[in-house]
Design a protein around this motif. Structure first.
Motif, mmCIF file in Angstrom:
data_model
loop_
_atom_site.group_PDB
_atom_site.id
_atom_site.type_symbol
_atom_site.label_atom_id
_atom_site.label_comp_id
_atom_site.label_asym_id
_atom_site.label_seq_id
_atom_site.Cartn_x
_atom_site.Cartn_y
_atom_site.Cartn_z
ATOM 1 N N GLU A 4 0.861 -1.191 0.000
ATOM 2 C CA GLU A 4 0.000 0.000 0.000
ATOM 3 C C GLU A 4 0.890 1.231 0.000
ATOM 4 O O GLU A 4 1.751 1.379 0.869
ATOM 5 C CB GLU A 4 -0.895 0.010 1.249
ATOM 6 N N PHE A 5 0.669 2.113 -0.979
ATOM 7 C CA PHE A 5 1.498 3.316 -1.077
ATOM 8 C C PHE A 5 0.937 4.469 -0.246
ATOM 9 O O PHE A 5 1.550 5.523 -0.161
ATOM 10 C CB PHE A 5 1.627 3.762 -2.540
ATOM 11 N N TYR A 6 -0.238 4.272 0.336
ATOM 12 C CA TYR A 6 -0.783 5.295 1.237
ATOM 13 C C TYR A 6 -0.228 5.062 2.634
ATOM 14 O O TYR A 6 -0.235 3.941 3.130
ATOM 15 C CB TYR A 6 -2.314 5.215 1.288
ATOM 16 N N ARG A 7 0.307 6.139 3.252
ATOM 17 C CA ARG A 7 0.822 6.001 4.614
ATOM 18 C C ARG A 7 0.331 7.165 5.459
ATOM 19 O O ARG A 7 0.691 8.317 5.202
ATOM 20 C CB ARG A 7 2.355 5.958 4.605
ATOM 21 N N ARG A 8 -0.472 6.838 6.446
ATOM 22 C CA ARG A 8 -1.037 7.887 7.293
ATOM 23 C C ARG A 8 0.039 8.700 7.979
ATOM 24 O O ARG A 8 -0.125 9.883 8.234
ATOM 25 C CB ARG A 8 -1.919 7.222 8.344
ATOM 26 N N ASP A 9 1.174 8.039 8.304
ATOM 27 C CA ASP A 9 2.235 8.708 9.059
ATOM 28 C C ASP A 9 3.215 9.481 8.177
ATOM 29 O O ASP A 9 4.174 10.061 8.678
ATOM 30 C CB ASP A 9 2.996 7.664 9.884
ATOM 31 N N VAL A 10 2.996 9.446 6.838
ATOM 32 C CA VAL A 10 3.896 10.163 5.918
ATOM 33 C C VAL A 10 3.045 11.082 5.040
ATOM 34 O O VAL A 10 2.422 10.633 4.085
ATOM 35 C CB VAL A 10 4.682 9.157 5.031
ATOM 36 N N PRO A 11 2.997 12.380 5.379
ATOM 37 C CA PRO A 11 2.106 13.315 4.669
ATOM 38 C C PRO A 11 2.261 13.279 3.146
ATOM 39 O O PRO A 11 1.276 13.420 2.419
ATOM 40 C CB PRO A 11 2.513 14.680 5.234
ATOM 41 N N LEU A 12 3.502 13.059 2.670
ATOM 42 C CA LEU A 12 3.735 12.982 1.224
ATOM 43 C C LEU A 12 2.874 11.884 0.587
ATOM 44 O O LEU A 12 2.378 12.029 -0.541
ATOM 45 C CB LEU A 12 5.225 12.669 0.984
#
Length: 418
Positions: free
Chosen positions: A146-154
């Motif tokens: 998964e390329f979505y990361r809640r902890d990485v705003p980018l």
């Protein structure tokens, strides 16, 4: 009727990284044969155009006659194509979840495929599937990314990837393994920072899945819609294994658009350290749980040492990865220099879809800086020819009566020498 487009098999021999000789009988089907010392298999990569995305972007399909855009018309065509080409491995993108459950998966299973699927993480109900013939492979592991990361705003986009480890079904006891990866990277031409980070995440997962006990990697096939054109920085990074991105505008990473109006330059580093991926596109050693516990924990001095290393690496604008990847297609027609295209609709006709594979490594011993890890190579036997933009407009672009996506399927035959 709009007529059909003829695509033929191109035979490939002595495949050095850049010199591909095309041979041969345009129509015969190169036979895949397995014997004691080789395993042949074919791979298709195909963005099948999710119906929801088609309907959300109807401006891209104004050139099409209305009936050819209905799913009830498109799916039988797509299935017919998959059946006809009969690839051993399918990497599909834009696979819509409801259609996958109701029609796509059951249809493919009845053709002898085992299917694995990873849906996008946001509100978009499509994703990536990898399907392979039971008769050719066993499944060793399934690794969604998964390329979505809640902890990485980018990383606020919901794109995904999927990485499988497959074992060829061979009579012999010790059988090699093959790593197959599939992805659909972010489309947004102006967010090259996100695209490169998504790619790094996929490469890190491939490294971890393809890594063998002796430190080498098993052969890799990496397919997908990379939303980047040949020769772009992102493409060059995949093929060269390195990229110095200092001073690169984020809109120039993928080469999809010419202008980079008032654009930000990529920051150094592109992604924050808490992503846990190094500038060599591997997971940082901070995944401590994987290590067996020794006597004490790390001493403070050891911790300080790692800190220092990480800080030094942060300042470098060089990305690397450890694979030696070639592209199945050469992106231009040898006689005319006209570009091949893999997608064509009202807005654009370009190449964004690829099949990359571990090429048999040239002998790099003795060359300074030749530190590409050993790779079990694949030999490219043949590929299904691509088309020019002009070819496609003679049949009214894509989708049309016979070709029911706005992308063409890519197809390659490989040999694994045992």
């Amino acid at each position: 009727m709009e007529g059909t487009i003829q695509r033929h098999w191109e035979y490939v021999c002595n495949h050095n990284k850049d010199k591909t000789k095309i041979l041969g009988d345009k129509n015969a089907d190169p036979k895949c044969e397995d014997s004691d010392n080789k395993f042949d298999f074919s791979v298709m990569s195909y963005n099948i155009l999710s119906q929801d995305l088609l309907e959300d972007n109807s401006h891209l399909y104004r050139h099409c006659r209305q009936p050819v855009l209905h799913w009830s018309f498109r799916f039988p065509n797509i299935l017919k194509e998959i059946k006809h080409f009969d690839a051993d491995v399918l990497c599909l993108q834009e696979v819509q979840e409801d259609h996958y459950g109701a029609e796509i998966r059951p249809s493919l299973e009845s053709l002898g495929y085992h299917c694995e699927y990873k849906m996008r993480t946001g509100r978009k109900p499509d994703g990536c599937a990898i399907c392979f013939k039971h008769s050719k492979f066993s499944l060793l592991s399934v690794n969604p990314v998964e390329f979505y990361r809640r902890d990485v705003p980018l990383l606020d986009r919901d794109n995904v990837g999927l990485v499988l480890l497959l074992q060829p079904k061979l009579p012999r006891a010790a059988s090699p393994v093959i790593c197959v990866a599939n992805t659909h990277l972010l489309y947004n031409p102006r967010r090259g920072d996100i695209k490169l980070t998504q790619l790094a995440m996929l490469l890190a997962e491939i490294s971890s899945v393809a890594h063998q006990k002796d430190g080498s990697f098993c052969p890799i096939v990496m397919c997908g819609d990379f939303n980047s054109v040949p020769g772009s920085p992102l493409y060059s990074f995949i093929k060269e294994g390195k990229l110095n991105y200092e001073g690169l505008a984020i809109g120039k990473v993928s080469g999809q658009e010419q202008s980079s109006r008032g654009q930000r330059i990529l920051s150094i580093p592109i992604w924050p350290p808490n992503l846990g991926i190094s500038q060599n596109c591997v997971y940082e050693v901070q995944q401590l749980p994987k290590v067996e516990k020794t006597d004490g924990d790390l001493t403070q001095t050891e911790l300080d040492k790692t800190e220092v290393l990480v800080t030094a690496e942060k300042l470098s604008s060089n990305l690397h990865h450890h694979f030696s990847l070639s592209s199945v297609y050469s992106h231009y027609f040898p006689d005319t220099g006209i570009p091949e295209v893999t997608t064509c609709h009202s807005r654009s006709a370009i190449t964004v879809d690829y099949i990359f594979y571990s090429a048999e490594k040239e002998d790099v011993a003795g060359q300074p800086g030749a530190e590409v890890a050993l790779v079990g190579g694949l030999k490219l036997l043949a590929r299904l020819s691509l088309l020019t933009e002009q070819d496609l407009w003679t049949v009214n672009g894509l989708p049309n009566e016979n070709n029911s996506s706005d992308h063409l399927p890519l197809l390659a035959k490989f040999r694994l020498e045992l």
